[in-house]
Scaffold this active site. Structure first.
Site, PDB file in Angstrom:
ATOM      1  N   CYS A   1       0.376  -0.275   6.866  1.00 18.79           N
ATOM      2  CA  CYS A   1       0.424   0.981   6.117  1.00 18.79           C
ATOM      3  C   CYS A   1      -0.889   1.741   6.230  1.00 18.79           C
ATOM      4  O   CYS A   1      -0.906   2.954   6.421  1.00 18.79           O
ATOM      5  CB  CYS A   1       0.755   0.706   4.650  1.00 18.79           C
ATOM      6  SG  CYS A   1       0.777   2.190   3.609  1.00 18.79           S
TER       7      CYS A   1
ATOM      8  N   CYS B   1       2.973  -3.502  -2.351  1.00 13.40           N
ATOM      9  CA  CYS B   1       3.421  -2.527  -3.353  1.00 13.40           C
ATOM     10  C   CYS B   1       4.941  -2.466  -3.479  1.00 13.40           C
ATOM     11  O   CYS B   1       5.479  -2.453  -4.592  1.00 13.40           O
ATOM     12  CB  CYS B   1       2.861  -1.148  -3.029  1.00 13.40           C
ATOM     13  SG  CYS B   1       3.492  -0.403  -1.482  1.00 13.40           S
TER      14      CYS B   1
END
Length: 348
Positions: A93, A190
């Site tokens: 990410c 997350c």
């Protein structure tokens, strides 16, 4: 004199919130940006970031990148597990979503810098910028930023790099942000939201997916020892909860093609040399050639680093450890340091 503009990634948590405060105290004009990656706009963290921005008179932008995040990071997460590897989606990410989109928006908004609440620093050596460990060893996040390119690091600011977590928490309390200071810290990946990755994979792929289906546990000779419930649910070095594994044995390999876990003695996982094909390394060879470097094979604070050396042979990077290391796991990042600076890294 006009203030220099900086685009700050705001998650709604304490670290990015106090980064906003510190940047303002240092005279920057702060613009806030929050990435909408896997939730909706009513998520508590999104609202918290918007509220703090409003209170501190910070222009705030929401970057809706849910489709891009799904097709890039979540797809990578699924692909790696179904290939029998153990991925680190946060590193993916950082490289493909977070910093890329922050830079794009910074350019649109005429911001000279981008900033985040990472506990890292940066250093300039021989006209090249490097990510450097944060001052707080318990919170250092440099491992997760090894693959940022030079253009990104050059424009990055890290307001918390020279602070300890407790100092940041005390600052929040002094400023009256007690709710932020006492907020439970988010840990792990997350989009898993604290759930077990096995449960998430099952929801994502469906129970009938081959990677989640029963298969055989065999020894190195192919002798059947037992059965497993889906090879993606296991990782290298695991020994608990697997039928047929006992007496010091553990998973030493995952054969995704045949849906098999290979079991063997844990000593088989010790190695002092690995070869990387997927890597990046500083062009400044004075930082690594013919000298020992510090190597991290996992991002966990509880896992010690190792001393070793690097050698480039054709398109491969040979990593030689000073002592044997255990369970270097396919899919994980190997990160190289010299004097607390990241000089390169790769994926095993």
């Amino acid at each position: 004199m006009a203030q220099e503009r900086v685009l700050l990634g705001m998650s709604g948590g304490m670290d990015s919130s106090m980064s906003a405060v510190l940047l303002q105290q240092h005279g920057y004009e702060v613009i806030g940006a929050t990435l909408l990656t896997h939730t909706d706009e009513q998520d508590a963290s999104i609202i918290a970031a918007q509220n703090l921005a409003k209170e501190r008179q910070i222009e705030h932008h929401l970057i809706d990148c849910r489709e891009q995040f799904k097709s890039t990071v979540i797809q990578y997460f699924a692909d790696e597990y179904t290939a029998g590897r153990t991925p680190n989606p946060c590193i993916k990410c950082n490289e493909t979503i977070k910093w890329k989109l922050l830079l794009e928006l910074a350019d649109q908004l005429n911001c000279k810098y981008i900033a985040t609440g990472h506990y890292v620093q940066k250093a300039l050596v021989n006209d090249r910028y490097y990510i450097q460990k944060g001052l707080d060893p318990a919170k250092d996040q440099s491992y997760f930023l090894w693959n940022l390119n030079q253009a990104t690091i050059e424009r990055a600011l890290f307001p918390l790099g020279q602070l300890h977590k407790q100092e940041v928490r005390e600052l929040a309390r002094q400023l009256g942000y007690t709710e932020i200071a006492d907020k439970k810290e988010s840990m792990g990946v997350c989009f898993l939201a604290g759930t077990d990755y096995r449960h998430y994979l099952t929801q994502l792929l469906g129970e009938g997916h081959p990677a989640l289906s029963d298969g055989h546990v065999v020894d190195e000779n192919g002798t059947l020892l037992g059965h497993h419930e889906g090879y993606s649910f296991y990782t290298i070095g695991q020994r608990r909860g697997i039928e047929g594994i006992a007496n010091g044995k553990c998973v030493i390999a995952i054969d995704a093609e045949n849906k098999q876990l290979i079991a063997g003695n844990r000593d088989k996982l010790f190695t002092n040399r690995i070869t990387l094909k997927d890597f990046s390394l500083s062009n400044d060879q004075t930082l690594w050639k013919n000298q020992n470097i510090f190597i991290r094979i996992r991002g966990l604070d509880s896992v010690p680093g190792y001393l070793g050396s690097l050698e480039l042979i054709d398109d491969s990077l040979i990593v030689q450890f000073e002592n044997n290391v255990w369970a270097v796991t396919p899919g994980q990042s190997i990160v190289f340091y010299q004097n607390n600076k990241i000089i390169g890294g790769g994926i095993y």
